[in-house]
Write a protein that holds these residues in place. Structure first.
Motif, short mmCIF file in Angstrom:
data_model
loop_
_atom_site.label_atom_id
_atom_site.label_comp_id
_atom_site.label_asym_id
_atom_site.label_seq_id
_atom_site.Cartn_x
_atom_site.Cartn_y
_atom_site.Cartn_z
N GLU A 5 0.82 -1.20 0.00
CA GLU A 5 0.00 0.00 0.00
C GLU A 5 0.87 1.26 0.00
OE1 GLU A 5 -2.71 -0.50 3.22
OE2 GLU A 5 -3.91 -1.94 2.12
N SER A 6 1.54 1.47 -1.11
CA SER A 6 2.41 2.63 -1.29
C SER A 6 1.84 3.47 -2.42
CB SER A 6 3.82 2.17 -1.63
OG SER A 6 3.80 1.47 -2.86
N ALA A 7 2.51 4.57 -2.72
CA ALA A 7 2.05 5.43 -3.81
C ALA A 7 1.99 4.67 -5.13
CB ALA A 7 2.97 6.64 -3.93
N SER A 8 2.96 3.81 -5.40
CA SER A 8 2.95 3.05 -6.66
C SER A 8 1.80 2.05 -6.70
CB SER A 8 4.29 2.35 -6.89
OG SER A 8 4.56 1.45 -5.85
N PHE A 9 1.45 1.48 -5.55
CA PHE A 9 0.30 0.58 -5.47
C PHE A 9 -0.98 1.34 -5.80
CE2 PHE A 9 -3.28 -0.87 -2.83
CZ PHE A 9 -3.44 -2.16 -3.30
N TRP A 10 -1.17 2.52 -5.17
CA TRP A 10 -2.39 3.29 -5.38
C TRP A 10 -2.48 3.85 -6.79
CZ3 TRP A 10 -6.23 2.18 -2.64
CH2 TRP A 10 -6.09 1.82 -1.32
N ILE A 11 -1.37 4.26 -7.39
CA ILE A 11 -1.42 4.77 -8.76
C ILE A 11 -1.90 3.67 -9.70
CG2 ILE A 11 0.97 4.38 -9.52
CD1 ILE A 11 -0.81 7.59 -10.23
N GLY A 12 -1.49 2.44 -9.45
CA GLY A 12 -1.95 1.32 -10.26
C GLY A 12 -3.44 1.10 -10.14
N LEU A 17 -8.86 2.06 -12.56
CA LEU A 17 -10.24 2.54 -12.51
C LEU A 17 -10.51 3.55 -13.62
CD1 LEU A 17 -10.68 2.97 -8.66
CD2 LEU A 17 -11.84 1.30 -10.13
N GLN A 18 -9.55 4.43 -13.84
CA GLN A 18 -9.69 5.44 -14.88
C GLN A 18 -9.74 4.79 -16.27
OE1 GLN A 18 -6.41 8.26 -15.31
NE2 GLN A 18 -7.89 9.91 -15.13
N SER A 19 -8.96 3.75 -16.48
CA SER A 19 -8.97 3.07 -17.78
C SER A 19 -10.27 2.30 -18.02
CB SER A 19 -7.77 2.12 -17.90
OG SER A 19 -7.96 0.98 -17.08
N ARG A 20 -11.01 2.04 -16.93
CA ARG A 20 -12.32 1.39 -17.05
C ARG A 20 -13.44 2.41 -17.17
NH1 ARG A 20 -12.16 -4.17 -14.43
NH2 ARG A 20 -9.95 -4.55 -14.17
N ASN A 21 -13.08 3.62 -17.59
CA ASN A 21 -14.00 4.72 -17.88
C ASN A 21 -14.59 5.40 -16.65
OD1 ASN A 21 -13.66 4.54 -20.69
ND2 ASN A 21 -15.12 2.84 -20.76
N ILE A 40 -4.07 10.24 -5.42
CA ILE A 40 -5.43 10.42 -5.92
C ILE A 40 -5.62 11.82 -6.50
CG2 ILE A 40 -6.60 11.14 -3.80
CD1 ILE A 40 -8.88 9.17 -4.79
N ARG A 41 -4.94 12.79 -5.93
CA ARG A 41 -5.01 14.15 -6.49
C ARG A 41 -4.38 14.22 -7.89
NH1 ARG A 41 -8.02 16.98 -3.55
NH2 ARG A 41 -7.57 17.44 -1.39
N ARG A 42 -3.37 13.41 -8.12
CA ARG A 42 -2.73 13.39 -9.43
C ARG A 42 -3.65 12.78 -10.49
NH1 ARG A 42 2.73 10.25 -9.88
NH2 ARG A 42 2.11 9.99 -7.74
N VAL A 43 -4.38 11.73 -10.12
CA VAL A 43 -5.24 11.03 -11.08
C VAL A 43 -6.62 11.68 -11.16
CG1 VAL A 43 -6.26 8.80 -11.69
CG2 VAL A 43 -3.98 8.88 -10.68
N PHE A 44 -7.18 12.05 -10.01
CA PHE A 44 -8.51 12.67 -9.94
C PHE A 44 -8.40 13.98 -9.16
CE2 PHE A 44 -9.34 8.06 -10.18
CZ PHE A 44 -10.09 8.03 -11.35
N PRO A 45 -7.98 15.06 -9.82
CA PRO A 45 -7.66 16.30 -9.11
C PRO A 45 -8.84 16.98 -8.42
CG PRO A 45 -7.46 16.59 -11.48
CD PRO A 45 -7.71 15.15 -11.24
N LYS A 46 -10.06 16.69 -8.82
CA LYS A 46 -11.22 17.33 -8.21
C LYS A 46 -11.73 16.59 -6.97
CE LYS A 46 -12.84 19.17 -12.60
NZ LYS A 46 -13.92 19.13 -13.57
N CYS A 47 -11.15 15.46 -6.65
CA CYS A 47 -11.60 14.61 -5.55
C CYS A 47 -11.41 15.31 -4.20
CB CYS A 47 -10.85 13.29 -5.56
SG CYS A 47 -11.41 12.16 -4.30
N TYR A 48 -12.44 15.25 -3.37
CA TYR A 48 -12.37 15.77 -2.00
C TYR A 48 -11.93 14.63 -1.09
CZ TYR A 48 -13.71 18.13 2.28
OH TYR A 48 -13.68 18.71 3.52
#
Length: 56
Positions: A5-12, A17-21, A40-48
């Protein structure tokens, strides 16, 4: 917390999820996993992001 459960794990997970639309995540809650919030801010910047604090 698992060693995985590191940054590389979460980016994957998040890019999968993003690739699944999945277009956006509106709210997420975390126990402050290492690297989760910036990732999560890098992949989904609007996420609260809510940080959950458990007090026993």
């Amino acid at each position: 917390m698992s060693q995985n459960e590191s940054a590389s794990f979460w980016i994957g997970i998040l890019t999968d999820l993003q690739s699944r639309n999945l277009e956006d995540i509106l709210i997420t809650m975390t126990d402050n996993f290492n690297g989760y919030s910036p990732t999560i801010r890098r992949v989904f910047p609007k996420c609260y992001i809510l940080n959950h604090l458990a007090i026993n």
